[in-house]
Design an enzyme around this catalytic site. Structure first.
Site, PDB file in Angstrom:
ATOM      1  N   HIS A  50      76.576 107.551 -37.017  1.00  0.00           N
ATOM      2  CA  HIS A  50      75.429 106.819 -37.544  1.00  0.00           C
ATOM      3  C   HIS A  50      74.140 107.568 -37.192  1.00  0.00           C
ATOM      4  O   HIS A  50      74.023 108.180 -36.130  1.00  0.00           O
ATOM      5  CB  HIS A  50      75.397 105.396 -36.984  1.00  0.00           C
ATOM      6  N   ASP A  65      71.146 106.895 -36.176  1.00  0.00           N
ATOM      7  CA  ASP A  65      70.354 106.688 -34.963  1.00  0.00           C
ATOM      8  C   ASP A  65      70.990 107.324 -33.736  1.00  0.00           C
ATOM      9  O   ASP A  65      70.428 107.270 -32.644  1.00  0.00           O
ATOM     10  CB  ASP A  65      70.106 105.194 -34.726  1.00  0.00           C
ATOM     11  N   HIS A  66      72.150 107.972 -33.933  1.00  0.00           N
ATOM     12  CA  HIS A  66      72.818 108.665 -32.832  1.00  0.00           C
ATOM     13  C   HIS A  66      72.908 110.176 -33.050  1.00  0.00           C
ATOM     14  O   HIS A  66      73.285 110.894 -32.117  1.00  0.00           O
ATOM     15  CB  HIS A  66      74.220 108.090 -32.621  1.00  0.00           C
ATOM     16  N   HIS A  71      83.970  99.561 -34.126  1.00  0.00           N
ATOM     17  CA  HIS A  71      82.692  99.625 -34.831  1.00  0.00           C
ATOM     18  C   HIS A  71      82.977  99.818 -36.315  1.00  0.00           C
ATOM     19  O   HIS A  71      84.128  99.973 -36.729  1.00  0.00           O
ATOM     20  CB  HIS A  71      81.850 100.767 -34.263  1.00  0.00           C
ATOM     21  N   HIS A  81      70.745 100.292 -26.179  1.00  0.00           N
ATOM     22  CA  HIS A  81      70.869 100.007 -27.620  1.00  0.00           C
ATOM     23  C   HIS A  81      70.359  98.589 -27.895  1.00  0.00           C
ATOM     24  O   HIS A  81      71.022  97.746 -28.481  1.00  0.00           O
ATOM     25  CB  HIS A  81      72.326 100.160 -28.069  1.00  0.00           C
TER      26      HIS A  81
END
EC number: 3.1.26.11
Length: 306
Positions: free
Chosen positions: A65, A67-68, A140, A269
């Site tokens: 993802h 944001d990582h 996830h 997070h």
């Protein structure tokens, strides 16, 4: 050994929290540091920290993802500009190399060091004489992994006082005895080195999870950890939302830490709906289940001690 949090927000950056990136400094152990995830803006966060990209040895990506991972192209190229020449190993899920290489190629990025890709799956992903890193799949929306960093046990301490009582002066013999050797003294006395060495000193165990709902694999990976780093995107009142988006609440994180027998829990997070003062709600909630809990914030560090 110390954890340094470069980004602690969820999904997108806010004024108070950048997106995910966590450094594990191993200066005493290896003279290097390892990075776990690299959200957009990580290199900017690093410039405002005591960390240096040139000392990066490994980067571990939990999942793909944005944001990582969106901070990777900038950080990798800046590492060259800042004098980084040692090889850098990039661990991550299948697809990471295919995603990153076109960006580096089309932008004509120049790397002054060797970039080595290591695709991860469940099980061991790295081992040397000092550390082992294990990986497990979490729960996830896409494949997301957690990493267990295990420092191997160190040799016990030499009982120097006991040796001196036998009339053995400090010197080369001490070194041989400390290695557990059996040595013969000048007067014919045989000394078994193992009898003068204390029990092994347990190494540290640090577990850093990617995004996940509460799951048994997280509990297993975090068993007996000195520190567990776990996402806590929401508070317990938003459990339905957390489940729908495959994230965890502060209660989920605390229950995982308790069930795993972890010694400390650090929650990260954090959703941008929780401003700095409102994160107390998450902390108070977690501590109803697990007292040794903390909320990470950007540029906060946590020393890992025996």
């Amino acid at each position: 050994m110390e954890l340094y949090f470069l980004g602690t927000g969820a999904g997108m950056p806010s004024k108070e929290r950048n997106v995910t990136a966590i450094a594990l400094t191993l200066y005493d152990e290896r003279g290097t540091m390892w990075l776990f995830d690299c959200g957009e803006g990580t290199q900017h966060q690093m410039l405002r920290s005591p960390l240096k990209a040139s000392r990066l040895e490994h980067i571990y990506i939990t999942h793909l993802h944005g944001d990582h991972i969106y901070g990777l192209p900038g950080l990798l190229t800046s590492r060259s500009n800042q004098g980084g020449t040692s090889p850098l190993v990039l661990f991550g899920p299948p697809g990471l190399e295919a995603l990153l290489e076109p960006v580096l190629r089309l932008s004509q990025a120049h790397l002054s060091y060797e970039l080595i890709y290591r695709e991860v799956s469940e099980g061991p992903v790295f081992e040397d004489d000092r550390f082992e890193v294990l990986c497990a799949k979490l729960d996830h929306r896409i494949d997301s992994y957690g990493y267990r960093i295990v420092e191997k046990d160190k040799a016990g301490k030499l009982d120097a006082g006991k040796l001196k009582a036998l009339g053995i002066p400090p010197g080369p013999l001490f070194g041989r005895i400390k290695q557990g050797e059996t040595v013969t003294l000048s007067d014919g006395t045989v000394v078994d080195g193992k009898a003068f060495i204390g029990p092994p000193i347990a190494g540290h165990k640090v577990v850093i999870l990617g995004d996940t709902r509460k799951c048994e694999s997280a509990v297993a990976l975090a068993a007996d950890a000195d520190v567990l780093v776990h996402e806590a995107t929401f508070d317990g009142s938003l459990n339905d939302l957390a489940q729908a988006y495959y994230h965890s609440t502060a209660l989920d994180a605390a229950r995982t830490a308790r069930q795993a027998g972890a010694k400390a829990l650090i929650m990260t997070h954090i959703s941008s709906r929780y401003q700095e003062e409102e994160t107390r709600l998450l902390l108070e909630e977690a501590r109803t289940e697990f007292e040794q809990a903390w909320i990470a914030k950007d540029h906060w560090s946590f020393p890992i001690r025996p």
